[in-house]
Design a protein around this motif. Structure first.
Motif, PDB file in Angstrom:
ATOM      1  N   SER A  26       3.179  -7.154   6.580  1.00 42.06           N
ATOM      2  CA  SER A  26       3.221  -6.048   7.207  1.00 42.06           C
ATOM      3  C   SER A  26       2.399  -6.083   8.603  1.00 42.06           C
ATOM      4  O   SER A  26       1.481  -6.992   8.507  1.00 42.06           O
ATOM      5  CB  SER A  26       2.081  -5.206   6.526  1.00 42.06           C
ATOM      6  N   HIS A  77      -4.333   4.144  -6.477  1.00 44.08           N
ATOM      7  CA  HIS A  77      -3.653   4.425  -5.438  1.00 44.08           C
ATOM      8  C   HIS A  77      -2.604   5.480  -5.587  1.00 44.08           C
ATOM      9  O   HIS A  77      -2.513   5.921  -6.646  1.00 44.08           O
ATOM     10  CB  HIS A  77      -2.798   3.142  -4.871  1.00 44.08           C
ATOM     11  N   LYS A  83       3.070   7.006  -3.889  1.00 48.27           N
ATOM     12  CA  LYS A  83       3.715   6.704  -2.668  1.00 48.27           C
ATOM     13  C   LYS A  83       3.128   6.557  -1.567  1.00 48.27           C
ATOM     14  O   LYS A  83       1.974   7.290  -1.624  1.00 48.27           O
ATOM     15  CB  LYS A  83       5.119   7.623  -2.744  1.00 48.27           C
ATOM     16  N   PRO A  84       3.542   5.948  -0.597  1.00 48.84           N
ATOM     17  CA  PRO A  84       2.819   6.167   0.743  1.00 48.84           C
ATOM     18  C   PRO A  84       2.612   7.449   1.288  1.00 48.84           C
ATOM     19  O   PRO A  84       3.411   8.256   1.125  1.00 48.84           O
ATOM     20  CB  PRO A  84       3.958   5.307   1.745  1.00 48.84           C
ATOM     21  N   PRO A 132       1.857   8.388   4.980  1.00 45.07           N
ATOM     22  CA  PRO A 132       1.636   8.600   6.378  1.00 45.07           C
ATOM     23  C   PRO A 132       1.378   9.781   6.934  1.00 45.07           C
ATOM     24  O   PRO A 132       0.462   9.488   8.239  1.00 45.07           O
ATOM     25  CB  PRO A 132       2.904   7.811   6.857  1.00 45.07           C
ATOM     26  N   SER A 172      -3.799   2.156   7.310  1.00 42.24           N
ATOM     27  CA  SER A 172      -4.119   1.744   6.147  1.00 42.24           C
ATOM     28  C   SER A 172      -5.602   1.284   5.659  1.00 42.24           C
ATOM     29  O   SER A 172      -6.053   0.771   6.620  1.00 42.24           O
ATOM     30  CB  SER A 172      -2.943   0.440   5.691  1.00 42.24           C
ATOM     31  N   CYS A 192      -2.033   2.885   1.610  1.00 39.35           N
ATOM     32  CA  CYS A 192      -1.318   2.414   2.808  1.00 39.35           C
ATOM     33  C   CYS A 192      -0.179   3.380   3.171  1.00 39.35           C
ATOM     34  O   CYS A 192       0.023   4.238   2.550  1.00 39.35           O
ATOM     35  CB  CYS A 192      -0.576   1.103   2.295  1.00 39.35           C
ATOM     36  N   ARG A 193       0.095   2.992   4.604  1.00 41.83           N
ATOM     37  CA  ARG A 193       0.943   4.062   5.121  1.00 41.83           C
ATOM     38  C   ARG A 193       2.449   3.684   4.875  1.00 41.83           C
ATOM     39  O   ARG A 193       3.401   4.578   5.198  1.00 41.83           O
ATOM     40  CB  ARG A 193       0.745   4.080   6.722  1.00 41.83           C
ATOM     41  N   ASP A 194       2.789   2.550   4.083  1.00 39.63           N
ATOM     42  CA  ASP A 194       3.991   2.224   3.971  1.00 39.63           C
ATOM     43  C   ASP A 194       4.134   1.204   2.559  1.00 39.63           C
ATOM     44  O   ASP A 194       3.040   0.798   2.405  1.00 39.63           O
ATOM     45  CB  ASP A 194       4.806   1.284   4.923  1.00 39.63           C
ATOM     46  N   ASN A 195       5.200   1.071   2.209  1.00 42.43           N
ATOM     47  CA  ASN A 195       5.381   0.338   0.986  1.00 42.43           C
ATOM     48  C   ASN A 195       5.126  -1.235   1.068  1.00 42.43           C
ATOM     49  O   ASN A 195       4.667  -2.100   0.342  1.00 42.43           O
ATOM     50  CB  ASN A 195       6.814   0.478   0.188  1.00 42.43           C
ATOM     51  N   THR A 233       3.169  -2.605   3.330  1.00 44.05           N
ATOM     52  CA  THR A 233       1.623  -3.000   3.289  1.00 44.05           C
ATOM     53  C   THR A 233       1.011  -2.777   1.870  1.00 44.05           C
ATOM     54  O   THR A 233       0.211  -3.865   1.352  1.00 44.05           O
ATOM     55  CB  THR A 233       0.758  -1.915   4.258  1.00 44.05           C
ATOM     56  N   HIS A 234       1.318  -1.774   1.233  1.00 48.68           N
ATOM     57  CA  HIS A 234       0.878  -1.563  -0.172  1.00 48.68           C
ATOM     58  C   HIS A 234       1.124  -2.847  -1.269  1.00 48.68           C
ATOM     59  O   HIS A 234       0.271  -3.350  -1.861  1.00 48.68           O
ATOM     60  CB  HIS A 234       1.431  -0.375  -0.863  1.00 48.68           C
TER      61      HIS A 234
END
Length: 233
Positions: free
Chosen positions: A73, A146, A149-150, A152, A158, A186-189, A191-192
């Motif tokens: 990421s 968490h 899903k992200p 954003p 994140s 997190c803003r996206d998968n 990064t997660h």
């Protein structure tokens, strides 16, 4: 054709950092959520993410390392993925909570101290819904709550928050008491999953979890995490 949300078996092999033949065997045994269309395997990204999360306790150090390598990421420092998204200000020892709900509320509050959680109510709702669907409590008194899903639209950057309970809190059915809580927003998968993989590797370092439990201040806990990340390279 593959899309960001749908993957072929070749895409999935690269996505997970695993050998194609291994992934084919898992799919053939229905151990990975997927479906065949016209004789070809197709996988849905969110289903794969949920499956990876459900396998957390079963991953080996090499599997975590391969997953982390496959998820690079731009939001994190590649040498310090966790400690780059976590500061002492987002850590509370002991966490001021006595119930599962209040733990989640407190973790969202701590994450919000970064000013990057734009919609805390929406984030809390999503985290609670994810927990209600399937607890993120793991073996060994650890939980990684968490959103499912992200988000954003609700998170500017994140961020991770961490809390430790002194006596432990019922958090996951038959898992017993949980005392270490990492909230991942997190803003996206990508990064997660990179953060999830790095945490998986950290938890397997001998003595790491014990050191977290011995940390008396947020600064101490952050240093334990940063020092452990140095050893992973």
């Amino acid at each position: 054709m593959s899309t960001p949300q749908m993957m072929t078996i070749e895409d999935l092999s690269r996505y997970m950092g695993r050998d194609l033949r291994e992934v084919e065997k898992l799919a053939a045994k229905n151990l990975i959520p997927g479906r065949k269309i016209d004789g070809k395997w197709t996988f849905q990204l969110n289903e794969i993410r949920t499956w990876i999360e459900s396998e957390f306790d079963n991953y080996s150090p090499d599997e975590w390392a391969n997953l982390e390598t496959s998820q690079q990421s731009e939001d994190v420092d590649q040498d310090f993925p966790v400690s780059s998204l976590l500061t002492p200000a987002n850590i509370e020892i002991p966490i001021q909570a006595r119930t599962k709900r209040s733990v989640l509320e407190r973790l969202v509050y701590l994450a919000g101290k970064t000013w990057q959680v734009w919609s805390p109510d929406e984030v809390l709702k999503a985290v609670v819904e994810r927990e209600n669907a399937n607890s993120t409590a793991l073996e060994g008194g650890i939980a990684i709550p968490h959103p499912g899903k992200p988000m954003p639209e609700a998170v500017g950057e994140s961020v991770i928050s961490f809390g430790r309970s002194i006596n432990g809190i019922p958090f996951g059915g038959t898992r017993g008491l949980t005392d270490l809580f990492f909230l991942i927003l997190c803003r996206d998968n990508t990064t997660h999953l990179q953060i999830l993989a790095r945490l998986g590797r950290l938890f397997l370092i001998p003595g790491f979890v014990a050191q977290l439990r011995e940390a008396e201040t947020p600064e101490d806990a952050w240093q334990v995490i940063a020092d452990a990340e140095k050893t992973l390279g």
